[in-house]
Design an enzyme around this catalytic site. Sequence first.
Site, PDB file in Angstrom:
ATOM      1  N   ARG A  96       0.854  -1.185   0.000  1.00  0.00           N
ATOM      2  CA  ARG A  96       0.000   0.000   0.000  1.00  0.00           C
ATOM      3  C   ARG A  96       0.896   1.244   0.000  1.00  0.00           C
ATOM      4  O   ARG A  96       1.743   1.395   0.882  1.00  0.00           O
ATOM      5  CB  ARG A  96      -0.901  -0.001   1.240  1.00  0.00           C
ATOM      6  CG  ARG A  96      -1.673   1.279   1.381  1.00  0.00           C
ATOM      7  CD  ARG A  96      -2.613   1.339   2.585  1.00  0.00           C
ATOM      8  NE  ARG A  96      -3.193   2.669   2.598  1.00  0.00           N
ATOM      9  CZ  ARG A  96      -3.254   3.467   3.662  1.00  0.00           C
ATOM     10  NH1 ARG A  96      -2.835   3.062   4.842  1.00  0.00           N
ATOM     11  NH2 ARG A  96      -3.754   4.672   3.553  1.00  0.00           N
ATOM     12  N   HIS A 141      -2.883  11.092   0.683  1.00  0.00           N
ATOM     13  CA  HIS A 141      -2.364  10.824   2.022  1.00  0.00           C
ATOM     14  C   HIS A 141      -1.756  12.127   2.565  1.00  0.00           C
ATOM     15  O   HIS A 141      -0.563  12.219   2.816  1.00  0.00           O
ATOM     16  CB  HIS A 141      -1.326   9.689   1.983  1.00  0.00           C
ATOM     17  CG  HIS A 141      -1.133   8.985   3.286  1.00  0.00           C
ATOM     18  ND1 HIS A 141      -1.298   7.624   3.448  1.00  0.00           N
ATOM     19  CD2 HIS A 141      -0.805   9.460   4.505  1.00  0.00           C
ATOM     20  CE1 HIS A 141      -1.048   7.293   4.708  1.00  0.00           C
ATOM     21  NE2 HIS A 141      -0.745   8.390   5.373  1.00  0.00           N
ATOM     22  N   GLU A 186      -7.269   8.686   6.512  1.00  0.00           N
ATOM     23  CA  GLU A 186      -7.522   9.333   7.808  1.00  0.00           C
ATOM     24  C   GLU A 186      -8.007  10.774   7.696  1.00  0.00           C
ATOM     25  O   GLU A 186      -7.337  11.697   8.166  1.00  0.00           O
ATOM     26  CB  GLU A 186      -6.268   9.289   8.688  1.00  0.00           C
ATOM     27  CG  GLU A 186      -5.847   7.900   9.072  1.00  0.00           C
ATOM     28  CD  GLU A 186      -4.741   7.896  10.136  1.00  0.00           C
ATOM     29  OE1 GLU A 186      -4.374   8.986  10.625  1.00  0.00           O
ATOM     30  OE2 GLU A 186      -4.259   6.810  10.470  1.00  0.00           O
ATOM     31  N   ASN A 326      -7.400   2.063   9.991  1.00  0.00           N
ATOM     32  CA  ASN A 326      -6.095   2.242  10.615  1.00  0.00           C
ATOM     33  C   ASN A 326      -6.297   2.170  12.125  1.00  0.00           C
ATOM     34  O   ASN A 326      -7.051   2.978  12.680  1.00  0.00           O
ATOM     35  CB  ASN A 326      -5.483   3.596  10.258  1.00  0.00           C
ATOM     36  CG  ASN A 326      -5.197   3.735   8.766  1.00  0.00           C
ATOM     37  OD1 ASN A 326      -5.360   2.786   8.003  1.00  0.00           O
ATOM     38  ND2 ASN A 326      -4.764   4.911   8.361  1.00  0.00           N
ATOM     39  N   TYR A 328      -4.182   1.709  15.903  1.00  0.00           N
ATOM     40  CA  TYR A 328      -2.878   1.642  16.568  1.00  0.00           C
ATOM     41  C   TYR A 328      -2.954   1.385  18.063  1.00  0.00           C
ATOM     42  O   TYR A 328      -2.107   0.715  18.617  1.00  0.00           O
ATOM     43  CB  TYR A 328      -2.120   2.966  16.350  1.00  0.00           C
ATOM     44  CG  TYR A 328      -1.600   3.145  14.941  1.00  0.00           C
ATOM     45  CD1 TYR A 328      -0.347   2.691  14.576  1.00  0.00           C
ATOM     46  CD2 TYR A 328      -2.372   3.767  13.966  1.00  0.00           C
ATOM     47  CE1 TYR A 328       0.143   2.854  13.287  1.00  0.00           C
ATOM     48  CE2 TYR A 328      -1.890   3.929  12.673  1.00  0.00           C
ATOM     49  CZ  TYR A 328      -0.635   3.475  12.343  1.00  0.00           C
ATOM     50  OH  TYR A 328      -0.168   3.623  11.065  1.00  0.00           O
TER      51      TYR A 328
END
Length: 498
Positions: A96, A141, A186, A326, A328
């Site tokens: 990616r 991004h 995001e 995403n 974390y």
Amino acid sequence: MSKLILFILWAVIRAYAATPKQCFENMFPFGVASAVFQTEGAWNMSGKGESIWDRYTHNHPELVFDHTNADVATDSYHKYRDDVRNVKKLGVTFYRFSIAWSRILPTGLINEINEEGLKYYHELIDELLKAGIYPVVTMYHWDLPQSLQDLGGWTNPIIVDYFVDYARLLFQNFGIKVSHWLTFNEPRSFCHDGYGGYNAPGSRSSGLEDYLCGHNVLRAHAMTFRMYEREFSHLKAYVGIALDMVWLEPATTSADDQKAAETARQFTFGWFGHPILSEEGDYPQVMREVIDRNSIHQGFFRSRLPTFTPEEVAMIKKSYHFLGLNHYTTKLVTKGSGNISNKPSYEDDMGVKMSQKPTWPKTNATWINVVPWGFRKTLKWIKNSFNNPPVFITENGAPFEAGLQDVKRVNYIEAYLRSLHDAIYKDGCRVMAYTYWSLMDNYEWMWGYSERFGLFEVDYKSSNLTRSARLSAAFYSTVARTKCIPDNFNYYNYYIIN
Ligand SMILES: *[C@@H]1O[C@H](CO)[C@@H](O)[C@H](O)[C@H]1NC(C)=O
Ligand SMILES: *[C@@H]1O[C@H](CO)[C@@H](O)[C@H](O)[C@H]1NC(C)=O
Ligand SMILES: *[C@@H]1O[C@H](CO)[C@@H](O)[C@H](O)[C@H]1NC(C)=O
Ligand SMILES: *[C@@H]1O[C@H](CO)[C@@H](O)[C@H](O)[C@H]1NC(C)=O
């Protein structure tokens, strides 16, 4: 004996000495990720235009933890063949990465196409396909062309049309080579941290510009998806969006904290997730109510959260083939003071307090603690809130200290994969793929080069930015090849991948 024979012997012995293993299905794809601003460098070469991150890091080195910029980063613009070789060494299914809007359209506008930019991404994609690795491409991004920011960037509704122009150009050029597309990475981060905080472009207009950004991003995403459906569906690609979600756990069992945690989930993931994934569409009800109320209380004549037309609600609803996620870490949530100042603020609107438990293992990022069970809870919450959409884990990972013996990263990945395994096989969550962030160390935005997320270490002091496989690369490679989480990871693998 050759290394290969030793490896085979080891693998056979392991297989027979097997304790019950946690395995994913045979075809389950594992991959690694990167993003263009964090890796590519060559910021002003071969016709590339300036991005907001170029401008911001050049003008404000004092805001970057180590005062660096990404003019060179990992120089992947020149070293992409090394990168692809390393991806191949891992034995993963896909890579990616993102495309720089300003490398293809230097001013952001469609009337000036930089052929060298198109050529570069063709070369990168061809190199991947030759190596048998699928490209998973993020269109945006965070690196907005600066000239579009000069028009107000994501706060100006005109940008929606410009983004769709750019997206169409990508489908036209790379459509036959790419099976999975992500429109945005995001949006909550780049809208709030960019327009309401300290990331580029640094507007610091929380509770106002971040909502305008989000509104336009949602429209741009959906218009791109509908454009794909009308003009490119013969390509049979999958188009999604990557949303981030920190698991938000109530700090106590009190009803107030339970409610605060759910409100916080709606203000973070729900802000973008609800309009796209839910049956009814539009912003989460709690955002609508609270921001409307706070706006009036602050003396506005209308809500700071813009309103979609019914046509827009319908356009945005279900504008996805898959959800990129995403994930974390996890945070604890308690009820906030309820105090609202006259200054607009996303944090005040959300109205909660977040914290981390001191006993949670730390990483090299202040905001990331190692809390593997939060992964499973995140996936289960998405399943229950949005009727079990297909989820592509587009990022998961953590930074630790420099060095190749990164046992902490091995432990992080192992624990998070076990949690993912539970989400899939115990809770029935639909997960299509898993991506580790990141292939190699890179430029971590406002943290510069100080945070290292890589399976491969980058030696920033060496003239050729040497990449070396860490122990975690060997561990992850074992998972990617065998589709199983090894119970006793054999450190000998480390020497094989190097
Ligand atoms: C590109 O940027 C570098 C600094 O990163 C600078 O030294 C160089 O002169 C610039 N090149 C051009 C063509 O502007
Ligand atoms: C709320 O605001 C009032 C008035 O400004 C202040 O006295 C009070 O301490 C605040 N409460 C909290 C919990 O911050
Ligand atoms: C992360 O590592 C860098 C470099 O070693 C160090 O300067 C920084 O303080 C660390 N941050 C955290 C949160 O541990
Ligand atoms: C360049 O990188 C290669 C491997 O990536 C390494 O073997 C070599 O020593 C490096 N050369 C220099 C001058 O750093």
